[in-house]
Design an enzyme around this catalytic site. Structure first.
Site, PDB file in Angstrom:
ATOM      1  N   TYR A  60     -12.643   3.462   3.070  1.00  0.00           N
ATOM      2  CA  TYR A  60     -12.449   2.190   2.364  1.00  0.00           C
ATOM      3  C   TYR A  60     -12.390   2.454   0.867  1.00  0.00           C
ATOM      4  O   TYR A  60     -13.288   3.086   0.310  1.00  0.00           O
ATOM      5  CB  TYR A  60     -13.632   1.269   2.688  1.00  0.00           C
ATOM      6  N   TYR A  72      -5.176  -4.750   2.202  1.00  0.00           N
ATOM      7  CA  TYR A  72      -6.616  -4.957   2.088  1.00  0.00           C
ATOM      8  C   TYR A  72      -7.018  -6.032   3.088  1.00  0.00           C
ATOM      9  O   TYR A  72      -6.921  -7.223   2.819  1.00  0.00           O
ATOM     10  CB  TYR A  72      -6.959  -5.387   0.666  1.00  0.00           C
TER      11      TYR A  72
END
Ligand SMILES: [Zn+2]
Lengths: 141, 388
Positions: free
Chosen positions: B289, B340
């Site tokens: 991430y 995202y």
């Protein structure tokens, strides 16, 4: 004249943070049972889980441990304020405590890690009629 | 007991730039879930569980099971807040539930429609800040970018890390996105010059250090190893999943944690590797991430791939780029360049790498890692494998 713009966010005062934000002294929460200091304040001692907490005045000196420089305003209140500095101060007398602030005598590009700083206070009136804030801030020592 | 649950299906909606999705967030969730269920070869009526994270009151299990026409609901859960940092925590929860037998086929999902619900990077000004924020927002610390920047400035100072580390991470994501038609940044390559010429968002982060914000949804179906044998896809085992935080991690909200600076993933790393019985060197491909590149640089180190003073070298010389890198990282383009979806898209990419279905497919993948983020106090990671 405060470092952040008029009408910018103020701390919501509560029983735990009132000494830090309203006394004009750098007040840290202290445990009567184990004699340790904790920041930010909490309802019980995070070191010994004791319930007897008071506040002690720190010397108010430290060094710039880290910093950031916002250039992009996340909202409209900061559009004309950027760029500015935010520093993280490591206290001399309680080195496990780090306190966020602004180095108000430095331009955004003048902040460096390791700079010795001392506390000062900005008097900020609450436009909604709440208690006046004496916001801990920092200048070069 | 690890290796008893299996990812049997993955699916996503189209990924859009923030605010551009024609569908509602709930519709996006339904599209991703339908695609994941179809990918598995399951019937919607066989779905009996839902797990998500940080979803507040949006797209709850009751509304989903009703609208999608699933069977009876046997299990539903949501992990504690922490943004994309906890994007692997629902894998851990689903793994636990499947292993315990609470449900048979669990949908794990995340949907985001920022046009409908507002953007994380643009929090509105508030008159007062409470709790830990009372010690931050009055000083202008008012966005996730600022929050993720403070530890990294110190990290750079302490360990001699430079912007070459963050640049290389950003370039790898963009390079991989050029091979992935799902990616928002597909067809928009990034050069080293572009990276360094981009504007500061908050020092030490430039524009290309920051994740995009997007509309879209991603979903997985997790079932038991027994059930997986009859299904469409090659089984992808949940070898290990870890979530949590170090002792006194709550102090991280004001940077008062005992150990600083780091990405706050040492405990997750310890749990993940000890449960799996393998280490970082056994992994062929990894997804991290990246809300902000500096946090990710620290996280790659926290997870054990290189010490802090060796992380810049680890990320250099094409080492993290497909096809020749020693450890290709973020092979779909990830949050910087694919989309995202709060990091959940990275979990899907890790599964595809085990199946052999990535657009930047690494050869002979036995172990595929997806780390749910650096930055927030609570984090997570999942390790997927070809064998149980
Ligand atoms: Zn105590």
């Amino acid at each position: 004249m405060s470092y952040m713009p008029d009408g910018w966010t103020l701390p919501a005062l509560d029983d735990l943070n009132r000494p830090f934000f309203t006394t004009g002294k750098l007040m840290l929460q202290h445990c009567v049972d184990c004699d340790r200091v904790q920041h930010p304040p909490e309802d019980i001692c995070i070191w010994c889980q004791g319930d007897h907490l008071d506040y002690v005045e720190a010397r108010g000196t430290g060094d710039v441990y880290s910093y950031v420089v916002p250039h992009h305003p996340p909202n409209e209140k900061l559009t004309t304020r950027v760029p500015y500095n935010i520093i993280l101060v490591r206290l001399d007398d309680y080195p496990h405590v780090r306190i966020l602030g602004n180095q108000i005598d430095a331009e955004f590009d003048e902040v460096t890690i390791g700079t010795p700083v001392r506390v000062t206070f900005e008097e900020i009136a609450d436009q909604n009629g709440g208690a006046t804030i004496l916001l801990p801030q920092w200048v070069k020592a | 007991m690890h290796g008893t649950s299996v990812v049997v299906g993955v699916g996503e909606s189209t990924y859009y730039r923030a605010g551009r999705a024609p569908e509602s967030e709930f519709q996006l969730a339904c599209i991703a879930i339908r695609n994941a269920v179809a990918d598995a070869g399951l019937q919607m009526s066989e779905i009996d569980g839902f797990v998500t994270y940080m979803d507040f009151q949006r797209n709850d299990a009751l509304r989903l099971m009703t609208a999608l026409g699933t069977g009876d609901l046997s299990f539903s859960a949501m992990s504690w807040p922490g943004g994309g940092n906890i994007s692997a925590m629902p894998i851990q929860i689903a793994d636990a539930a499947i292993t315990a037998g609470y449900a048979k086929n669990i949908v794990v999902y995340r949907a985001l429609a920022q046009g409908q619900f507002g953007r994380y990077g643009r929090p509105p000004a508030v008159p007062y800040a409470t709790g830990a924020a009372a010690f931050k927002t009055p000083y202008g610390e008012a966005s996730p970018a600022m929050n993720n920047a403070m530890p990294f400035t110190r990290y750079m100072h302490e360990y001699g890390v430079t912007h070459e580390a963050t640049c290389n991470l950003s370039l790898a994501s963009y390079a991989h996105a050029q091979r992935n038609p799902r990616a928002i940044r597909y067809g928009q390559p990034l050069t080293r010059e572009d990276y360094y010429a981009s504007r500061w968002i908050v020092y030490p982060y430039r524009l290309f250090d920051c994740a995009q914000e997007n509309d879209g949804a991603a979903a997985m179906v997790i079932s038991s190893a027994d059930r997986a044998r009859d299904l469409k896809q090659q089984p992808v085992y949940v070898k290990s999943a870890a979530a949590g935080a170090e002792q006194r991690a709550g102090l991280q909200a004001t940077y008062n944690e005992p150990y600083f600076p780091y990405a706050r993933r040492l405990h997750v790393a310890d749990r993940l590797w000890s449960q799996a019985g393998i280490g970082p060197k056994d992994v062929q491909v990894a997804q991290f991430y990246e809300n902000f590149t500096g946090s990710t640089v620290m996280c790659i180190s926290d997870m054990g791939f290189a010490p802090p003073d060796g992380i810049e070298e680890f990320l250099s010389n094409g080492n993290i780029q497909w096809p020749n890198g020693k450890l290709p990282i973020n092979t779909s383009g990830a949050n910087l360049a694919e989309a995202y979806i709060h990091g959940f898209e990275n979990q899907l990419e890790a599964v595809r790498q085990v199946r052999g279905q990535s657009t930047s497919q690494v050869e002979n993948v036995e172990f595929s890692l997806a780390v749910g983020g650096p930055g927030a106090p609570v984090g997570s990671a999942a390790l997927y494998s070809k064998q149980a």
